[in-house]
Design a protein around this motif. Structure first.
Motif, PDB file in Angstrom:
ATOM      1  N   ALA A 165       0.840  -1.199   0.000  1.00  0.00           N
ATOM      2  CA  ALA A 165       0.000   0.000   0.000  1.00  0.00           C
ATOM      3  C   ALA A 165       0.877   1.252   0.000  1.00  0.00           C
TER       4      ALA A 165
ATOM      5  N   ALA B 276      -4.055   6.480  -3.330  1.00  0.00           N
ATOM      6  CA  ALA B 276      -3.423   5.178  -3.088  1.00  0.00           C
ATOM      7  C   ALA B 276      -2.972   4.593  -4.417  1.00  0.00           C
TER       8      ALA B 276
ATOM      9  N   THR C  61      -2.838   1.990  -7.434  1.00  0.00           N
ATOM     10  CA  THR C  61      -3.960   1.304  -8.073  1.00  0.00           C
ATOM     11  C   THR C  61      -3.472   0.093  -8.852  1.00  0.00           C
TER      12      THR C  61
ATOM     13  N   TYR D 124      -8.059  -4.124  -6.812  1.00  0.00           N
ATOM     14  CA  TYR D 124      -7.756  -3.564  -5.497  1.00  0.00           C
ATOM     15  C   TYR D 124      -9.021  -3.005  -4.842  1.00  0.00           C
TER      16      TYR D 124
ATOM     17  N   TYR E 229     -10.195  -0.740  -1.070  1.00  0.00           N
ATOM     18  CA  TYR E 229      -9.543   0.230  -0.194  1.00  0.00           C
ATOM     19  C   TYR E 229     -10.390   0.527   1.038  1.00  0.00           C
TER      20      TYR E 229
ATOM     21  N   TRP F  14     -10.069   3.639   4.120  1.00  0.00           N
ATOM     22  CA  TRP F  14      -9.323   4.834   4.535  1.00  0.00           C
ATOM     23  C   TRP F  14      -9.524   5.074   6.025  1.00  0.00           C
TER      24      TRP F  14
ATOM     25  N   THR G 200     -14.135   4.128  -0.027  1.00  0.00           N
ATOM     26  CA  THR G 200     -13.604   2.844  -0.491  1.00  0.00           C
ATOM     27  C   THR G 200     -12.980   2.940  -1.875  1.00  0.00           C
TER      28      THR G 200
ATOM     29  N   SER H 220      -9.908   4.583  -4.586  1.00  0.00           N
ATOM     30  CA  SER H 220      -8.447   4.682  -4.521  1.00  0.00           C
ATOM     31  C   SER H 220      -7.972   6.077  -4.147  1.00  0.00           C
TER      32      SER H 220
ATOM     33  N   VAL I  27      -4.162   4.228   4.365  1.00  0.00           N
ATOM     34  CA  VAL I  27      -5.083   3.482   3.517  1.00  0.00           C
ATOM     35  C   VAL I  27      -4.681   2.011   3.571  1.00  0.00           C
TER      36      VAL I  27
ATOM     37  N   VAL J 149      -4.966  -1.452   1.613  1.00  0.00           N
ATOM     38  CA  VAL J 149      -5.210  -1.930   0.258  1.00  0.00           C
ATOM     39  C   VAL J 149      -5.254  -3.446   0.277  1.00  0.00           C
TER      40      VAL J 149
ATOM     41  N   THR K 205      -1.106  -2.075   4.680  1.00  0.00           N
ATOM     42  CA  THR K 205      -1.495  -0.725   5.097  1.00  0.00           C
ATOM     43  C   THR K 205      -0.341   0.226   4.857  1.00  0.00           C
TER      44      THR K 205
END
Length: 815
Positions: A484, A504, A506, A510, A512, A514, A525, A527, A539, A541, A550
């Motif tokens: 991540a 984040a 990509t 993926y 997510y 936060w 949720t 990116s 974040v 992932v 994380t």
């Protein structure tokens, strides 16, 4: 039954004999200084080597020739001033065609070297060698032989710069996964070597179960209709035909099983699009009559067959792209060796075919998850930096030969001008990592081929490589596609009402979550997340395969300036005074002071000196452009008043002793009118003056409460004396006049903080001192000079001086 003969069973025969078909530049690419030159004939000859003079143009006394047998070795002594890398230049003659020979330093193999055909003596810039300080030997050992050698020269040479690699992939539309993989390889280039292995021996190559290779290489050879090993059960024999042997899905599954840490590589042993015999390796030139020159000519059956095969491979590349798998893609490998049909007709046809492959896959099929590699090392076969992401070399110098192929590395570096990543895209023996770094041949990765990894490497060598601090293994990978990552799209310091976009990494599949601190941000949720408040953001992932990581925290801070006014002194003061107002300070702050909300022109420093009353504020702008205004600070300016000394403390002031000030001074009052400033019991003189008790007051005639008093002539007059007081000293007819007596008295200093001197010539004189209450606090007779007052407290006193019936009253101020 399916039997497939490994391509390397055949190809290795060629590569051992011709491991480096390089076309080197006969010029220097970097500024160099000559260190030494040694004639070849001064070296030690082994085997059948001889010194000859038949071919003119040599230097010295002759040249070395007759390199025809395996025992032929030329060892030349050289001396250098210090340990380091030195550029090797060999003057040779190649009248028998292009040949490869092997280069040794101090008896240790370094690299194979290609000598192009010549019609006379020429200088070959071979690359750089690592030498010890002092004496060394440089060996030229027969590989192909049939080359004549005149002399060698050594030059100084700088180290390679590994930071000049192109920042981006050649495909402007490359997927995020491909970009992330390229950036990761590029970031470590020159500082580490990535481990790699072909898929068939991937699980058994490393002696350390925790240290798996990072790169796993697969082959697309099954995915064209020309594949020559399709098994026909009806005939119990091989035939031609496409088949999905599960390779593509295996690559996807393995990539996901590593949590996207692994790197997937694909090469393509392209079976002849037509012709050849089933059950043979039709990708070899000697196993097919397929003509690549016709394949790159539109309208020919060969062209149609090639497009069909490219499209077939494109279906597999699309599967990998859809799964989010970036690929190290190496088509048409080793074209310059001519042992594959795509290189059988020379560089022009091979390069044209490479362009067809690229354009068909990228521009027609819109496949963008590829890092394009070329792995034939000859300069005149190179497609160019605009068409290649990485240049590779396939190294097969013979079993247990752990040389670095340093000379080849240098030539590749020259071909790409340092702008492309160089990799050992195939190898039998794995080069010694320590030698790679000490000799400045820092390959980006190695890729051991199939079972040659165990056939050509000792267990000690494998143990060295897979436990080496500078060899990257799978457990150590932290790329942007498997860990991540969190970045801010703008400044992470925000103004009130502002925001910053947090992004984040990509990739396909993926998901997510936060967080601000430990608090999950509900509903976020995607990116990216827009942060509008300060905090510590992370974040989480989750990638395909349920691999969750994380990110490191990213702090979003307030860029609002701290705005506060701090007065340096009281904000209420007298007219003519001031107060300095200080604003909060910070890096990059700018200021605008205001009175009553109106900007004060030119007042833009961190402080302001207020001289007038009003409500003061300051607007502060931070370095990030955020503005805020301080609370108001009220300044009050008062006007001064006249204050009167109240020496006796009776609340009435002496009109003759004043101060002008805004604040009441000590022992001063606002009201005047005290005619008896030293008499606490009187504000008016009364019958017999101040400092007297009226009921017991005797005048100069001795009459109680009488009104007779000494006039200017020192006569008792007025009241009951029946004498008219004289008011003008000129009316006096005697020497006892008050003015004359007064003029003989000297009294100093006055006011005094210690004591006072009273000088009076003549007879003895008496001094009586009265306080403000009219009480005599001192009474003494003196001759000529009196010293009084030292024992008196601060205040105003009346001093009575009498000599020979003459009396003088004076005021004494004790400070």
């Amino acid at each position: 039954m399916l039997v497939v003969l490994p391509p390397k069973i055949y190809k290795n025969i060629f590569l051992i004999a011709a491991s480096c078909m390089m076309l080197f530049h006969n010029r220097f690419s970097l500024a160099q200084t000559l260190v030494t030159t040694v004639e070849a004939e001064s070296g030690t000859r082994a085997g059948g080597l001889t010194i000859a003079t038949a071919n003119a143009g040599y230097s010295g006394t002759g040249y070395i020739t007759n390199m025809t047998s395996a025992a032929d070795k030329l060892t030349i002594p050289v001396t250098v001033p210090s340990a380091g890398n030195y550029q090797l230049v060999i003057r040779y003659n190649g009248p028998y065609g292009p040949k490869d020979q092997d280069i040794y330093v101090n008896g240790v193999f370094v690299s194979s070297l290609h000598f192009p055909e010549t019609t006379g003596y020429t200088d070959l810039t071979a690359g750089s060698l690592t030498l010890n300080a002092g004496a060394n030997t440089i060996g030229i050992y027969k590989n192909w032989g049939y080359t004549d050698f005149d002399k060698i020269s050594l030059f100084t040479v700088p180290l390679h710069d590994y930071s000049t690699v192109a920042p981006n992939l050649i495909d402007a539309n490359a997927t995020p996964e491909a970009k992330a993989l390229y950036n990761y390889i590029k970031a470590g280039y020159g500082t580490r070597i990535i481990s790699g292995q072909t898929s068939d021996y991937y699980n058994t190559v490393s002696p350390n179960a925790a240290k798996k290779p990072v790169i796993r290489a697969y082959d697309f050879q099954h995915y064209t209709v020309g594949y020559s090993y399709l098994w026909n059960n009806a005939t119990a024999s091989h035939t031609f035909g496409w088949e999905d042997d599960g390779t593509t899905q295996a690559a996807i599954d393995w990539y996901n099983s590593t949590c996207q840490k692994g790197m997937v590589a694909f090469h393509w042993h392209w079976h002849s699009p037509s012709g050849g015999q089933a059950g043979t390796n039709t990708f070899y030139t000697n196993s097919t009559a397929f003509d690549v020159t016709k394949a790159v000519t539109q309208g020919t059956p060969e062209y149609t067959a090639v497009i069909r095969d490219i499209d077939s491979i494109a279906t597999q590349l699309k599967r990998l792209q859809a799964a989010g798998v970036p690929v190290l893609w190496r088509p048409l490998h080793e074209a310059g060796g001519a042992w594959f049909w795509w290189g059988a007709k020379g560089p022009a046809a091979a390069l044209a075919l490479y362009d067809m492959v690229y354009n068909r896959i990228v521009n027609y099929h819109n496949i963008h998850n590829l890092i394009w590699q070329w792995s034939t090392p000859e300069a005149n076969w190179y497609p160019g930096n605009s068409k290649v992401d990485m240049l590779g070399y396939d190294s097969y110098p013979g079993a247990y030969n752990y040389g670095t192929q340093k000379l080849i590395f240098d030539q590749l570096y020259t071909i790409v001008n340092g702008q492309k990543i160089l990799a050992m895209t195939e190898n039998g023996p794995i080069p010694d990592p320590d030698l790679c770094f000490s000799s400045d041949a820092k390959w980006a990765y190695v890729m051991s081929w199939s079972d040659l990894v165990t056939q050509q490497n000792s267990s000690a060598q494998l143990n060295l490589v897979y436990n080496h601090a500078k060899v990257l293994t799978l457990d150590e990978v932290t790329t942007a596609t498997n860990t991540a990552q969190l970045t801010a799209a703008g400044p992470a310091a925000i103004c009130t009402g502002g925001s910053v976009l947090l992004k984040a990494n990509t990739a396909k599949g993926y998901t997510y979550k936060w967080y601000n601190g430990t608090n999950l941000i509900t509903g976020s949720t995607s990116s990216a997340y827009t942060a509008t408040t300060a905090g510590s953001y992370t974040v989480t992932v989750t990638a395909t395969g349920a691999c969750t990581t994380t990110s490191a925290p990213l702090a979003v801070t307030s860029a609002m300036p701290a705005v506060l006014i701090t007065p340096a002194s009281a904000t209420t003061f007298c007219q003519g005074e001031n107060v300095k107002l200080n604003a909060s300070t910070g890096a990059g702050y700018t200021y605008q002071w205001k009175i009553g909300g109106v900007a004060v022109a030119g007042s833009t420093s961190s402080s302001y000196t207020a001289t007038s009353g009003g409500s003061y504020t300051v607007e502060v702008t931070s370095g990030a452009g955020c503005k805020d205004t301080s609370p108001g600070t009220d300044v009050v300016v008062t006007s001064p008043s006249i204050w009167y000394a109240d020496t006796d403390g009776d609340g009435a002031g002496d009109p003759a002793v004043t101060k002008t000030a805004c604040a009441k001074p000590a022992n001063y009052v606002a009201t005047a009118g005290d005619a008896c400033p030293n008499d606490a019991n009187k504000t008016a003189a009364g019958n017999c003056g101040c400092n007297k008790t009226e009921a017991s007051c005797l005048d100069c005639m001795g009459v109680p409460n009488g009104t007779a008093a000494l006039d200017v002539c020192n006569q008792c007059a007025g009241g009951t004396s029946d004498i008219t007081p004289k008011t003008n000293i000129s009316q006096c007819t005697t020497t006892s006049a008050v003015a004359a007596f007064a003029s003989t008295i000297k009294m100093y200093p006055n006011p005094t903080a210690v004591d006072c001197h009273i000088q009076l010539p003549g007879n003895a004189f008496n001094v009586v001192i009265y306080n403000g209450a009219g009480t005599a606090v001192f009474n003494k007779t003196f001759e000529n000079e009196a010293v009084v007052g030292a024992e008196l407290p601060q205040g105003i006193y009346l001093v009575r001086i009498e000599q020979d019936g003459n009396i003088e009253l004076k005021k004494l101020i004790k400070e």
